[in-house]
Design a protein around this motif. Structure first.
Motif, PDB file in Angstrom:
ATOM      1  N   LEU B  39      31.198 -26.533  33.306  1.00  0.00           N
ATOM      2  CA  LEU B  39      31.822 -25.756  34.386  1.00  0.00           C
ATOM      3  C   LEU B  39      31.027 -24.484  34.668  1.00  0.00           C
ATOM      4  O   LEU B  39      30.785 -24.129  35.831  1.00  0.00           O
ATOM      5  CB  LEU B  39      33.264 -25.410  33.993  1.00  0.00           C
ATOM      6  CG  LEU B  39      34.027 -24.513  34.963  1.00  0.00           C
ATOM      7  CD1 LEU B  39      34.224 -25.222  36.302  1.00  0.00           C
ATOM      8  CD2 LEU B  39      35.383 -24.108  34.380  1.00  0.00           C
ATOM      9  N   ARG B  40      30.602 -23.805  33.637  1.00  0.00           N
ATOM     10  CA  ARG B  40      29.897 -22.536  33.846  1.00  0.00           C
ATOM     11  C   ARG B  40      28.458 -22.750  34.284  1.00  0.00           C
ATOM     12  O   ARG B  40      27.855 -21.841  34.869  1.00  0.00           O
ATOM     13  CB  ARG B  40      29.991 -21.698  32.574  1.00  0.00           C
ATOM     14  CG  ARG B  40      31.348 -21.040  32.550  1.00  0.00           C
ATOM     15  CD  ARG B  40      31.865 -20.568  31.259  1.00  0.00           C
ATOM     16  NE  ARG B  40      33.275 -20.177  31.432  1.00  0.00           N
ATOM     17  CZ  ARG B  40      34.101 -19.965  30.451  1.00  0.00           C
ATOM     18  NH1 ARG B  40      33.698 -20.107  29.198  1.00  0.00           N
ATOM     19  NH2 ARG B  40      35.344 -19.612  30.697  1.00  0.00           N
ATOM     20  N   ALA B  46      35.350 -29.246  40.467  1.00  0.00           N
ATOM     21  CA  ALA B  46      35.308 -30.673  40.834  1.00  0.00           C
ATOM     22  C   ALA B  46      34.027 -31.330  40.321  1.00  0.00           C
ATOM     23  O   ALA B  46      34.054 -32.458  39.795  1.00  0.00           O
ATOM     24  CB  ALA B  46      35.408 -30.824  42.346  1.00  0.00           C
ATOM     25  N   VAL B  47      32.927 -30.614  40.441  1.00  0.00           N
ATOM     26  CA  VAL B  47      31.647 -31.159  39.954  1.00  0.00           C
ATOM     27  C   VAL B  47      31.664 -31.236  38.431  1.00  0.00           C
ATOM     28  O   VAL B  47      31.202 -32.214  37.830  1.00  0.00           O
ATOM     29  CB  VAL B  47      30.477 -30.285  40.454  1.00  0.00           C
ATOM     30  CG1 VAL B  47      29.160 -30.759  39.859  1.00  0.00           C
ATOM     31  CG2 VAL B  47      30.413 -30.295  41.964  1.00  0.00           C
ATOM     32  N   ALA B  48      32.216 -30.189  37.813  1.00  0.00           N
ATOM     33  CA  ALA B  48      32.273 -30.173  36.350  1.00  0.00           C
ATOM     34  C   ALA B  48      33.084 -31.353  35.821  1.00  0.00           C
ATOM     35  O   ALA B  48      32.720 -31.970  34.816  1.00  0.00           O
ATOM     36  CB  ALA B  48      32.878 -28.860  35.870  1.00  0.00           C
ATOM     37  N   ALA B 135      27.817 -15.878  35.299  1.00  0.00           N
ATOM     38  CA  ALA B 135      27.560 -16.736  36.457  1.00  0.00           C
ATOM     39  C   ALA B 135      26.316 -16.307  37.210  1.00  0.00           C
ATOM     40  O   ALA B 135      25.697 -17.122  37.907  1.00  0.00           O
ATOM     41  CB  ALA B 135      28.774 -16.728  37.381  1.00  0.00           C
ATOM     42  N   LYS B 136      25.949 -15.047  37.083  1.00  0.00           N
ATOM     43  CA  LYS B 136      24.779 -14.551  37.810  1.00  0.00           C
ATOM     44  C   LYS B 136      23.477 -14.757  37.035  1.00  0.00           C
ATOM     45  O   LYS B 136      22.391 -14.520  37.578  1.00  0.00           O
ATOM     46  CB  LYS B 136      24.969 -13.056  38.121  1.00  0.00           C
ATOM     47  CG  LYS B 136      26.015 -12.799  39.192  1.00  0.00           C
ATOM     48  CD  LYS B 136      26.178 -11.322  39.430  1.00  0.00           C
ATOM     49  CE  LYS B 136      27.225 -11.060  40.508  1.00  0.00           C
ATOM     50  NZ  LYS B 136      27.537  -9.622  40.651  1.00  0.00           N
ATOM     51  N   GLN B 141      18.846 -19.372  31.089  1.00  0.00           N
ATOM     52  CA  GLN B 141      19.333 -18.362  30.152  1.00  0.00           C
ATOM     53  C   GLN B 141      20.820 -18.562  29.863  1.00  0.00           C
ATOM     54  O   GLN B 141      21.279 -18.419  28.733  1.00  0.00           O
ATOM     55  CB  GLN B 141      19.100 -16.963  30.714  1.00  0.00           C
ATOM     56  CG  GLN B 141      17.649 -16.488  30.646  1.00  0.00           C
ATOM     57  CD  GLN B 141      16.801 -17.120  31.738  1.00  0.00           C
ATOM     58  OE1 GLN B 141      17.298 -17.404  32.824  1.00  0.00           O
ATOM     59  NE2 GLN B 141      15.528 -17.334  31.460  1.00  0.00           N
ATOM     60  N   ARG B 142      21.541 -18.875  30.921  1.00  0.00           N
ATOM     61  CA  ARG B 142      22.976 -19.094  30.731  1.00  0.00           C
ATOM     62  C   ARG B 142      23.217 -20.296  29.815  1.00  0.00           C
ATOM     63  O   ARG B 142      24.108 -20.277  28.969  1.00  0.00           O
ATOM     64  CB  ARG B 142      23.640 -19.334  32.097  1.00  0.00           C
ATOM     65  CG  ARG B 142      25.145 -19.460  31.995  1.00  0.00           C
ATOM     66  CD  ARG B 142      25.798 -19.405  33.356  1.00  0.00           C
ATOM     67  NE  ARG B 142      25.384 -20.499  34.211  1.00  0.00           N
ATOM     68  CZ  ARG B 142      24.808 -20.342  35.402  1.00  0.00           C
ATOM     69  NH1 ARG B 142      24.597 -19.139  35.886  1.00  0.00           N
ATOM     70  NH2 ARG B 142      24.454 -21.384  36.113  1.00  0.00           N
ATOM     71  N   GLU B 143      22.413 -21.324  29.993  1.00  0.00           N
ATOM     72  CA  GLU B 143      22.583 -22.518  29.163  1.00  0.00           C
ATOM     73  C   GLU B 143      22.352 -22.191  27.683  1.00  0.00           C
ATOM     74  O   GLU B 143      23.104 -22.636  26.811  1.00  0.00           O
ATOM     75  CB  GLU B 143      21.622 -23.620  29.607  1.00  0.00           C
ATOM     76  CG  GLU B 143      21.800 -24.901  28.812  1.00  0.00           C
ATOM     77  CD  GLU B 143      20.868 -26.007  29.293  1.00  0.00           C
ATOM     78  OE1 GLU B 143      19.683 -25.722  29.525  1.00  0.00           O
ATOM     79  OE2 GLU B 143      21.337 -27.144  29.419  1.00  0.00           O
TER      80      GLU B 143
END
Lengths: 224, 188
Positions: B39-40, B46-48, B135-136, B141-143
């Motif tokens: 999701l993040r 919906a895609v998640a 989210a930004k 990096q977020r992963e």
């Protein structure tokens, strides 16, 4: 769940921020929608059940089409029967239909009889009736064997009718040996039935194109 | 702490042998972290949900080939990472640039903030702020941050899952921390 090696622990500590981790844990209250669980768990259970899969997969299991062999067999039988029905009957010797052959023979006999009528003053019987008569000479051994062979077939055939009589008559004539044909032709000539003899000769030539036309003894006996 | 009998790998082997209940245990254990990771990363519920379902179905389909060569979580998140890459490639955004480039700007990492939120309301606001900052972040990096925080994976395992080097994972993680600290008002 997952335990980093001691060497990595220092690096992880360096990259770990407890305040950020704690804040992030506060956001972990989001779960997947409830409707997804039964769907996924059912798929998991179905996958490990024996004979799982939709009913239609029985037809296409492992890429095999179980209906193919019987359908192929039925198609082969239908094709074979259709071809057999298209072929001419076995009793037709030269490919000429029986009715046409009879007409030809009749017309030949008629024209020959007209030519022979004046000198002999005798009226020859019809070619068809002639062909009904058995040969005057005794049959050789080969036709007797043929007759014995045909007996079971004749017994197995349905009870008689016009068609059966015709086939039988034609069969008997077709199975004459050259000697029988010559004897028959000679007998007709001896009796002065030249038109019938000519018709027989024509028929004989058709059946045995490689045989000599006339036997020497018969030619000698022919009335002049 | 899971014992050997209910370790992820043991459960997966039992499921491969036909024990559907073992799968139920695995699902219950990993559904939350996996869903939040997806999701993040994609940002759309919906895609998640679709990706989440795909990952589990792929795992079910690949059960017969499962062997204990690595941790179960490594396998699970590898499937998820690959599905996510497929999604990125198929979408209009294409593969994010952050997966192709390493970021050299992680040198200035702000120090962790000492001050803790004073009350529950303040903490809630900070958590929401963290999600916004997360989210930004660039996807790569977020992963790295999510795989560490959600799945508790090591640098080595994250490198295996994402198909990069260990040092690359380190740099991504440090860069993510720097951004988040700065955004939350940490001291430089």
């Amino acid at each position: 769940m997952n335990h980093p090696r001691p060497g990595e622990q220092a690096e992880l500590n360096e990259l770990h921020d407890e305040r950020l981790a704690e804040l992030y844990r506060a956001t972990r209250d989001i779960e997947p929608p409830a409707w997804l669980a039964p769907r996924i768990l059912t798929a998991a259970r179905t996958a490990v059940e024996p004979h799982s899969g939709p009913v239609v997969s029985w037809f296409r299991r492992r890429g095999t089409r179980f209906w193919a062999p019987p359908v192929a067999l039925a198609a082969t039988v239908a094709l074979a029967v259709g071809l057999l029905r298209l072929l001419p009957p076995v009793s037709e010797p030269g490919g000429m239909p029986a009715m046409v052959e009879d007409k030809v023979l009749s017309s030949m006999a008629k024209s020959a009889a007209e030519q022979d009528a004046a000198p002999t003053q005798s009226i020859p019987p019809a070619a068809g009736a002639m062909r009904m008569a058995p040969p005057a000479v005794p049959k050789s051994e080969a036709p007797a064997v043929e007759t014995r062979r045909r007996e079971p077939l004749l017994q197995a055939a349905p009870p008689g009718g016009a068609a059966e009589t015709k086939v039988d008559r034609r069969d008997s004539a077709q199975r004459w040996t050259p000697a029988e044909w010559r004897a028959e032709i000679a007998r007709l000539r001896r009796q002065g039935r030249d038109a019938e003899a000519e018709a027989r000769l024509a028929e004989f030539r058709r059946h045995y194109p490689d045989e000599p036309d006339e036997p020497l003894d018969d030619a000698a006996e022919r009335p002049r | 702490m899971p014992t050997d009998d209910d370790a992820d790998e043991t459960l997966m082997l039992r499921y491969r042998a036909g024990d559907a209940n073992a799968f139920t245990q695995l699902y219950a254990r990993h559904k939350g972290p996996l869903y939040r990771y997806l999701l993040r990363q994609c940002g759309q519920p919906a895609v998640a949900e679709e990706l989440f379902q795909d990952v589990w179905l792929k795992l079910i389909a690949a059960r017969t080939g499962y062997t204990v060569q690595a941790k179960f979580t490594t396998w699970l998140y590898r499937l998820a990472h690959n599905r996510l890459m497929d999604y990125y490639r198929a979408s209009a955004r294409r593969l994010p640039a952050s997966y192709a480039e390493d970021c050299p700007e992680w040198a200035a990492i702000p120090a962790p903030a000492e001050a803790q939120p004073e009350n529950q309301e303040d903490r809630r606001r900070q958590a929401e702020r963290l999600l916004t900052l997360l989210a930004k972040l660039p996807e790569a990096q977020r992963e790295a941050f999510l795989l560490k925080e959600e799945a508790g994976l090591s640098l080595e395992t994250i490198a295996q899952i994402t198909g990069t080097g260990r040092e690359t994972v380190k740099s991504r993680l440090r860069y993510a921390l720097a951004r988040l600290r700065r955004g939350l008002g940490g001291a430089p």
